[in-house]
Design a protein around this motif. Sequence first.
Motif, PDB file in Angstrom:
ATOM      1  N   LYS A 577       0.814  -1.219   0.000  1.00 30.14           N
ATOM      2  CA  LYS A 577       0.000   0.000   0.000  1.00 30.14           C
ATOM      3  C   LYS A 577       0.845   1.267   0.000  1.00 30.14           C
ATOM      4  O   LYS A 577       0.445   2.297  -0.540  1.00 30.14           O
ATOM      5  N   ASP A 578       2.028   1.222   0.619  1.00 27.36           N
ATOM      6  CA  ASP A 578       2.843   2.426   0.726  1.00 27.36           C
ATOM      7  C   ASP A 578       3.402   2.883  -0.622  1.00 27.36           C
ATOM      8  O   ASP A 578       3.986   3.964  -0.714  1.00 27.36           O
ATOM      9  N   GLU A 579       3.218   2.090  -1.661  1.00 23.71           N
ATOM     10  CA  GLU A 579       3.704   2.484  -2.982  1.00 23.71           C
ATOM     11  C   GLU A 579       2.773   3.470  -3.672  1.00 23.71           C
ATOM     12  O   GLU A 579       3.159   4.087  -4.668  1.00 23.71           O
ATOM     13  N   GLY A 580       1.557   3.625  -3.168  1.00 22.48           N
ATOM     14  CA  GLY A 580       0.629   4.585  -3.748  1.00 22.48           C
ATOM     15  C   GLY A 580      -0.570   3.968  -4.438  1.00 22.48           C
ATOM     16  O   GLY A 580      -1.380   4.696  -5.033  1.00 22.48           O
ATOM     17  N   PHE A 581      -0.743   2.656  -4.386  1.00 21.60           N
ATOM     18  CA  PHE A 581      -1.902   2.011  -5.008  1.00 21.60           C
ATOM     19  C   PHE A 581      -3.164   2.302  -4.207  1.00 21.60           C
ATOM     20  O   PHE A 581      -3.148   2.309  -2.969  1.00 21.60           O
ATOM     21  N   ASP A 582      -4.261   2.528  -4.935  1.00 20.01           N
ATOM     22  CA  ASP A 582      -5.553   2.703  -4.275  1.00 20.01           C
ATOM     23  C   ASP A 582      -6.144   1.371  -3.839  1.00 20.01           C
ATOM     24  O   ASP A 582      -6.974   1.319  -2.926  1.00 20.01           O
ATOM     25  N   GLU A 583      -5.748   0.309  -4.521  1.00 17.35           N
ATOM     26  CA  GLU A 583      -6.256  -1.021  -4.182  1.00 17.35           C
ATOM     27  C   GLU A 583      -5.264  -2.061  -4.683  1.00 17.35           C
ATOM     28  O   GLU A 583      -4.635  -1.881  -5.731  1.00 17.35           O
ATOM     29  N   ILE A 584      -5.128  -3.149  -3.927  1.00 11.50           N
ATOM     30  CA  ILE A 584      -4.279  -4.271  -4.327  1.00 11.50           C
ATOM     31  C   ILE A 584      -5.138  -5.527  -4.283  1.00 11.50           C
ATOM     32  O   ILE A 584      -5.674  -5.882  -3.223  1.00 11.50           O
ATOM     33  N   ARG A 585      -5.285  -6.175  -5.424  1.00  5.10           N
ATOM     34  CA  ARG A 585      -6.096  -7.381  -5.521  1.00  5.10           C
ATOM     35  C   ARG A 585      -5.178  -8.603  -5.679  1.00  5.10           C
ATOM     36  O   ARG A 585      -4.262  -8.586  -6.497  1.00  5.10           O
ATOM     37  N   PHE A 586      -5.482  -9.625  -4.908  1.00  8.75           N
ATOM     38  CA  PHE A 586      -4.751 -10.881  -5.009  1.00  8.75           C
ATOM     39  C   PHE A 586      -5.715 -11.906  -5.603  1.00  8.75           C
ATOM     40  O   PHE A 586      -6.574 -12.447  -4.899  1.00  8.75           O
ATOM     41  N   ASP A 587      -5.583 -12.133  -6.929  1.00  9.51           N
ATOM     42  CA  ASP A 587      -6.560 -12.958  -7.641  1.00  9.51           C
ATOM     43  C   ASP A 587      -6.367 -14.444  -7.406  1.00  9.51           C
ATOM     44  O   ASP A 587      -7.348 -15.203  -7.389  1.00  9.51           O
ATOM     45  N   TRP A 588      -5.135 -14.907  -7.245  1.00 13.23           N
ATOM     46  CA  TRP A 588      -4.887 -16.347  -7.193  1.00 13.23           C
ATOM     47  C   TRP A 588      -4.644 -16.863  -5.778  1.00 13.23           C
ATOM     48  O   TRP A 588      -4.949 -18.017  -5.491  1.00 13.23           O
ATOM     49  N   ALA A 589      -4.079 -16.077  -4.947  1.00 11.14           N
ATOM     50  CA  ALA A 589      -3.774 -16.530  -3.580  1.00 11.14           C
ATOM     51  C   ALA A 589      -3.699 -15.312  -2.666  1.00 11.14           C
ATOM     52  O   ALA A 589      -3.706 -14.158  -3.117  1.00 11.14           O
ATOM     53  N   SER A 590      -3.624 -15.565  -1.361  1.00 15.74           N
ATOM     54  CA  SER A 590      -3.549 -14.476  -0.392  1.00 15.74           C
ATOM     55  C   SER A 590      -2.191 -13.787  -0.467  1.00 15.74           C
ATOM     56  O   SER A 590      -1.247 -14.284  -1.094  1.00 15.74           O
ATOM     57  N   GLN A 591      -2.111 -12.636   0.177  1.00 20.85           N
ATOM     58  CA  GLN A 591      -0.869 -11.866   0.161  1.00 20.85           C
ATOM     59  C   GLN A 591       0.291 -12.663   0.757  1.00 20.85           C
ATOM     60  O   GLN A 591       1.395 -12.664   0.216  1.00 20.85           O
ATOM     61  N   LYS A 592       0.039 -13.365   1.858  1.00 25.93           N
ATOM     62  CA  LYS A 592       1.103 -14.136   2.503  1.00 25.93           C
ATOM     63  C   LYS A 592       1.602 -15.258   1.584  1.00 25.93           C
ATOM     64  O   LYS A 592       2.807 -15.473   1.435  1.00 25.93           O
ATOM     65  N   LYS A 593       0.665 -15.981   0.954  1.00 26.70           N
ATOM     66  CA  LYS A 593       1.066 -17.058   0.052  1.00 26.70           C
ATOM     67  C   LYS A 593       1.836 -16.525  -1.150  1.00 26.70           C
ATOM     68  O   LYS A 593       2.806 -17.147  -1.609  1.00 26.70           O
ATOM     69  N   CYS A 594       1.430 -15.367  -1.638  1.00 27.38           N
ATOM     70  CA  CYS A 594       2.136 -14.771  -2.781  1.00 27.38           C
ATOM     71  C   CYS A 594       3.571 -14.405  -2.403  1.00 27.38           C
ATOM     72  O   CYS A 594       4.508 -14.635  -3.182  1.00 27.38           O
ATOM     73  N   LYS A 595       3.757 -13.834  -1.219  1.00 30.32           N
ATOM     74  CA  LYS A 595       5.112 -13.464  -0.788  1.00 30.32           C
ATOM     75  C   LYS A 595       5.982 -14.702  -0.571  1.00 30.32           C
ATOM     76  O   LYS A 595       7.158 -14.711  -0.958  1.00 30.32           O
ATOM     77  N   ASP A 596       5.405 -15.738   0.042  1.00 22.35           N
ATOM     78  CA  ASP A 596       6.163 -16.971   0.248  1.00 22.35           C
ATOM     79  C   ASP A 596       6.522 -17.615  -1.096  1.00 22.35           C
ATOM     80  O   ASP A 596       7.640 -18.114  -1.276  1.00 22.35           O
ATOM     81  N   TYR A 597       5.580 -17.603  -2.017  1.00 21.45           N
ATOM     82  CA  TYR A 597       5.824 -18.198  -3.338  1.00 21.45           C
ATOM     83  C   TYR A 597       6.917 -17.429  -4.080  1.00 21.45           C
ATOM     84  O   TYR A 597       7.800 -18.031  -4.704  1.00 21.45           O
ATOM     85  N   LEU A 598       6.877 -16.112  -4.006  1.00 28.20           N
ATOM     86  CA  LEU A 598       7.890 -15.292  -4.671  1.00 28.20           C
ATOM     87  C   LEU A 598       9.266 -15.523  -4.045  1.00 28.20           C
ATOM     88  O   LEU A 598      10.274 -15.622  -4.765  1.00 28.20           O
ATOM     89  N   ARG A 599       9.328 -15.627  -2.696  1.00 28.82           N
ATOM     90  CA  ARG A 599      10.608 -15.859  -2.021  1.00 28.82           C
ATOM     91  C   ARG A 599      11.218 -17.195  -2.467  1.00 28.82           C
ATOM     92  O   ARG A 599      12.412 -17.283  -2.771  1.00 28.82           O
ATOM     93  N   GLN A 600      10.392 -18.225  -2.527  1.00 31.30           N
ATOM     94  CA  GLN A 600      10.883 -19.535  -2.957  1.00 31.30           C
ATOM     95  C   GLN A 600      11.310 -19.497  -4.425  1.00 31.30           C
ATOM     96  O   GLN A 600      12.318 -20.095  -4.807  1.00 31.30           O
ATOM     97  N   TRP A 601      10.537 -18.788  -5.260  1.00 29.10           N
ATOM     98  CA  TRP A 601      10.855 -18.684  -6.684  1.00 29.10           C
ATOM     99  C   TRP A 601      12.209 -18.006  -6.892  1.00 29.10           C
ATOM    100  O   TRP A 601      13.017 -18.440  -7.717  1.00 29.10           O
ATOM    101  N   VAL A 602      12.475 -16.936  -6.135  1.00 31.86           N
ATOM    102  CA  VAL A 602      13.750 -16.221  -6.259  1.00 31.86           C
ATOM    103  C   VAL A 602      14.909 -17.105  -5.813  1.00 31.86           C
ATOM    104  O   VAL A 602      15.972 -17.131  -6.440  1.00 31.86           O
ATOM    105  N   GLN A 603      14.704 -17.884  -4.729  1.00 33.77           N
ATOM    106  CA  GLN A 603      15.766 -18.770  -4.248  1.00 33.77           C
ATOM    107  C   GLN A 603      16.117 -19.827  -5.294  1.00 33.77           C
ATOM    108  O   GLN A 603      17.302 -20.145  -5.514  1.00 33.77           O
ATOM    109  N   GLU A 604      15.115 -20.358  -5.966  1.00 37.81           N
ATOM    110  CA  GLU A 604      15.376 -21.353  -7.004  1.00 37.81           C
ATOM    111  C   GLU A 604      16.123 -20.739  -8.178  1.00 37.81           C
ATOM    112  O   GLU A 604      17.023 -21.376  -8.755  1.00 37.81           O
ATOM    113  N   ARG A 605      15.770 -19.511  -8.527  1.00 35.55           N
ATOM    114  CA  ARG A 605      16.461 -18.864  -9.654  1.00 35.55           C
ATOM    115  C   ARG A 605      17.910 -18.540  -9.303  1.00 35.55           C
ATOM    116  O   ARG A 605      18.774 -18.534 -10.178  1.00 35.55           O
TER     117      ARG A 605
END
Length: 659
Positions: A577-605
């Motif tokens: 939210k601090d980036e200036g978005f009026d709304e953030i929608r998580f279409d596929w998973a919750s915010q926590k799951k998205c962050k965990d998924y991204l962290r794991q994805w970066v580690q694999e790369r």
Amino acid sequence: KHRARTYTHPLVWPLCRRPTRSHMAPPAKKQKTEGGEGEEPAAEEPEAEDAEMKEAAKPGVPEPPKELEEDAPTDKKPKNTEPARFLVQDTTLNVMQSPSHNVLMSLSDGGIQHLLAGARANLGVSKGRYMFEVKVLEHVSGGDARGGGAKFALTVGFGTAESSLFVGDSPDSVGFESFGSLVHNKVRTKAANRVPQAHGTVLAVVLNLEAGHANCNTISLFANGTRICQPQALPDSLKGKALFPMVSYRQATVHVNCGPTPLEPLPFKCRMVHGAAKSDAKVVEAETPADGKYEVLVPVGLPDEGTFDWLDMFAEEHPEYTELSDRAVLAWAERSGLQKLKGFMLRTSNDKPEMGFGVALLDDQSVRRVLQATAPLQQRHFVVMEVKSNLVKEERKELLAKWPASGFKRVAVVMMSDPPDAFKRRSQAIALKGKQEVADAEFRAKKEEEKKQRLLEKRQRQLERERARAMAKQQRAQEELKRKMEVEKKKAEALAAGEEYKDEEEDKEAAAKAAREEEEEQAKEDEDEEDEPVDEEPPKVELTAEEKKQVFRKCGVPDLTPYALSTSFTKFSVPDKDEGFDEIRFDWASQKKCKDYLRQWVQERKTTTRVEDLHPGEWFATKWKDWQKTLQSWHAKQNAWKAAVAKRTQERAARQARR
């Protein structure tokens, strides 16, 4: 003694006989010529009439078709009172229109002048006969300094409310090009000669949907009030639908007149779209957000994990959103008729495909700069698709700064982790379609190769048969000559014996043998004809079990180039939210799951991706300098030792030489 008399049919007689002045004179003047003295003789007709009569008398010159359109009868039905307008969402991004009178022009800076502009009116008709006009107010030639090499283009026609904004680009629209062609679904057919393009030219398009009329379901084109093509049949895909006036143009300023009064009258009275009956008209209303703010969607998804598949799926469900991406600019250029040097399918990435048109203003991303400046001024919904930029926090902030919060609702849409079942089914359907297309192409190539081989073998057999036929013919000729010699010999012997020789049986046997050989040859040719295979349908393919397990389909072109991925994936983050978005929608998973998924994805790369932007630190730089100094001292000592050894060797050799 009497001369032969020829008979001429009464209907042909006027064409075979030159009319006299009395025949050519109008009734009023003819009466004067038949009067008594004192009346003035009839005035001579212009020589143009003589030329026309001579032309009509020429055999083989077809008369122009009779105009089947008639004056529109008086219609007492309630009329439509809504004026025809061009809604912002029904125009391309480069269209600039006046507040009134429907005057349309296009942007002409930064290479965007090479792209077509398209607009569709919000007032259409589904029945009756109606027209609209397009007046050319200005057009810039390609050689003009303002043109930048772009060519003038103008296409007018009708289309459905869901059609592409480029006339004739899809099955949902049809129109006339400035070259006189009728275009529908990208297929062009010659309809008329070149359409006038001078300043002030008024083009009128007449759409006849009047049931029972001879020209029902046709579209016609008029220039300055004169018909320049015969009525053209309306494609089946447009029959029975509400059709809206459309115009596509480039390097021009046009005035679209939908009524109620025409600029140039036609040979017959025709109501304009603005004057359509309410029962025949259909009006598309502009959808204005309740809070007055249009949405700017910023999709955030990992590369090669369904980003553009999600966008295509979203565009099908929400056609009111306009895509802003390099991919969209490339597709726009293709629809504008531009030619890419290496083809539109060849690209290194989907996120930043190369332009490669050979035009500096198109190849240097100037179009993107113009669109970024003009898009925030237009009241419509947008989807800003930038795979890499939308994943980097700093670049997301720069993007939001271009869209004022007073006019737009800035929304981040995050698609990470496991997608929904609808997305998986669609991805598998696209993958199956692509696999089927590849199999069909391979099947057709194989059949074409088999056909070539079959024709080659057939030709070889034909040559062999011709060679065998020639040898058999030669052999039969020799046998016939031998038989005739024997017959002559037998005749001579019979004549010497005083008997009569009869050779009917031998002639019949020879003829029967020749007939049998011909039948055998014909049977072989018929057998070749019967061997022609029947056309087969390509085999149906299915996805393998491994392919069905894949959540995201594999594309031939990656979303990011390897260099772009390796230099930026460590900066990827989930929007906050601090980036200036009026709304953030998580279409596929919750915010926590998205962050965990991204962290794991970066580690694999990190374990599998080559690091392109690796820079040594200060500690390494210091140690590297010390190592270089030590290495240089070692090299110096080694060189000194080598020099000393060489000197001793030379001295020993000198002593031995003195002995």
